[in-house]
Scaffold this motif. Sequence first.
Motif, PDB file in Angstrom:
ATOM      1  N   VAL A 149     -21.035  73.620  17.410  1.00 22.16           N
ATOM      2  CA  VAL A 149     -21.043  74.652  16.634  1.00 22.16           C
ATOM      3  C   VAL A 149     -21.889  74.321  15.569  1.00 22.16           C
ATOM      4  CG1 VAL A 149     -19.836  76.247  14.994  1.00 22.16           C
ATOM      5  CG2 VAL A 149     -19.141  76.291  17.260  1.00 22.16           C
TER       6      VAL A 149
ATOM      7  N   MET B 212     -25.230  76.989  14.372  1.00 24.00           N
ATOM      8  CA  MET B 212     -24.571  77.870  13.353  1.00 24.00           C
ATOM      9  C   MET B 212     -25.672  78.391  12.354  1.00 24.00           C
ATOM     10  SD  MET B 212     -21.964  75.836  11.155  1.00 24.00           S
ATOM     11  CE  MET B 212     -22.394  74.921   9.545  1.00 24.00           C
TER      12      MET B 212
ATOM     13  N   THR C  77     -16.816  73.375  12.720  1.00 22.08           N
ATOM     14  CA  THR C  77     -18.164  72.686  12.982  1.00 22.08           C
ATOM     15  C   THR C  77     -18.058  71.906  14.159  1.00 22.08           C
ATOM     16  OG1 THR C  77     -17.628  71.157  11.456  1.00 22.08           O
ATOM     17  CG2 THR C  77     -19.125  72.891  10.595  1.00 22.08           C
TER      18      THR C  77
ATOM     19  N   VAL D 279     -17.550  80.172  10.612  1.00 19.90           N
ATOM     20  CA  VAL D 279     -17.343  78.979  11.056  1.00 19.90           C
ATOM     21  C   VAL D 279     -16.702  78.363   9.592  1.00 19.90           C
ATOM     22  CG1 VAL D 279     -18.319  76.780  11.403  1.00 19.90           C
ATOM     23  CG2 VAL D 279     -19.243  78.673  12.456  1.00 19.90           C
TER      24      VAL D 279
ATOM     25  N   LEU E 291     -21.460  82.111  13.816  1.00 30.80           N
ATOM     26  CA  LEU E 291     -22.127  81.718  14.841  1.00 30.80           C
ATOM     27  C   LEU E 291     -22.023  82.959  15.660  1.00 30.80           C
ATOM     28  CD1 LEU E 291     -22.936  79.217  16.919  1.00 30.80           C
ATOM     29  CD2 LEU E 291     -20.670  79.691  17.967  1.00 30.80           C
TER      30      LEU E 291
ATOM     31  N   ASP F  37     -26.999  83.087  19.232  1.00 27.30           N
ATOM     32  CA  ASP F  37     -27.025  81.620  19.062  1.00 27.30           C
ATOM     33  C   ASP F  37     -26.915  81.072  20.524  1.00 27.30           C
ATOM     34  OD1 ASP F  37     -27.747  81.825  16.238  1.00 27.30           O
ATOM     35  OD2 ASP F  37     -25.736  81.856  15.600  1.00 27.30           O
TER      36      ASP F  37
END
Length: 202
Positions: free
Chosen positions: A5, A9, A79, A100, A110, A114
Amino acid sequence: SEMWVKNLMTKEVVTVTPDDSLEVADERMRAGNFRHLPVVDRGLLVGILTDRDLRQHMGYLSRTKVNAAMTESPLAVTTRTTLEEAARLMLESKFGALPVVEKDRLVGILTTSDLMVALLDLIGASSAETVRIDILLGNKGGGFPEVAKLVAEEGSEIVGMGTYRDTWGESSVCYLRLRAREPDRLADHLKNKGYNVLGVHF
């Protein structure tokens, strides 16, 4: 890029506070063309507000506070969450975005867009000048290694590859995402070597 992520992000997140009016939230959503706004109180994630939440308070936006319309304790990822897990969470919850957090502090957001970028990257289709060739992997032939060797002989470069089941689930289809100068010639080359080429897709 790694499938985490943190690598995908958006770090600069537009937010609102619980005490902001829905009018402020509406302006920020429109300005950024967002459908979700994380609600943050002194850096901590306390809720999420969606365009659907706003619609339920139309006519009262200036008189209603964010904390009266937001969803508290929203679903969030960290993350270090994998993109596969984030995608599963989005599908199951039907959310189009996930905040996040690190130790409850908001560090990014996110979105489904994405994840689409990551998917195209993963299958090698983020570049417009690539082509996909689908091959039925039968019993004969050397499978992936031989196909890769034949592709290299033709001067093409593999940027993504994988397999999927055909419609009937009986055989494996191998797909190759390639940078190929002459994809049709490459397809003929594979056919001449005994491979069942199902199609060339641009």
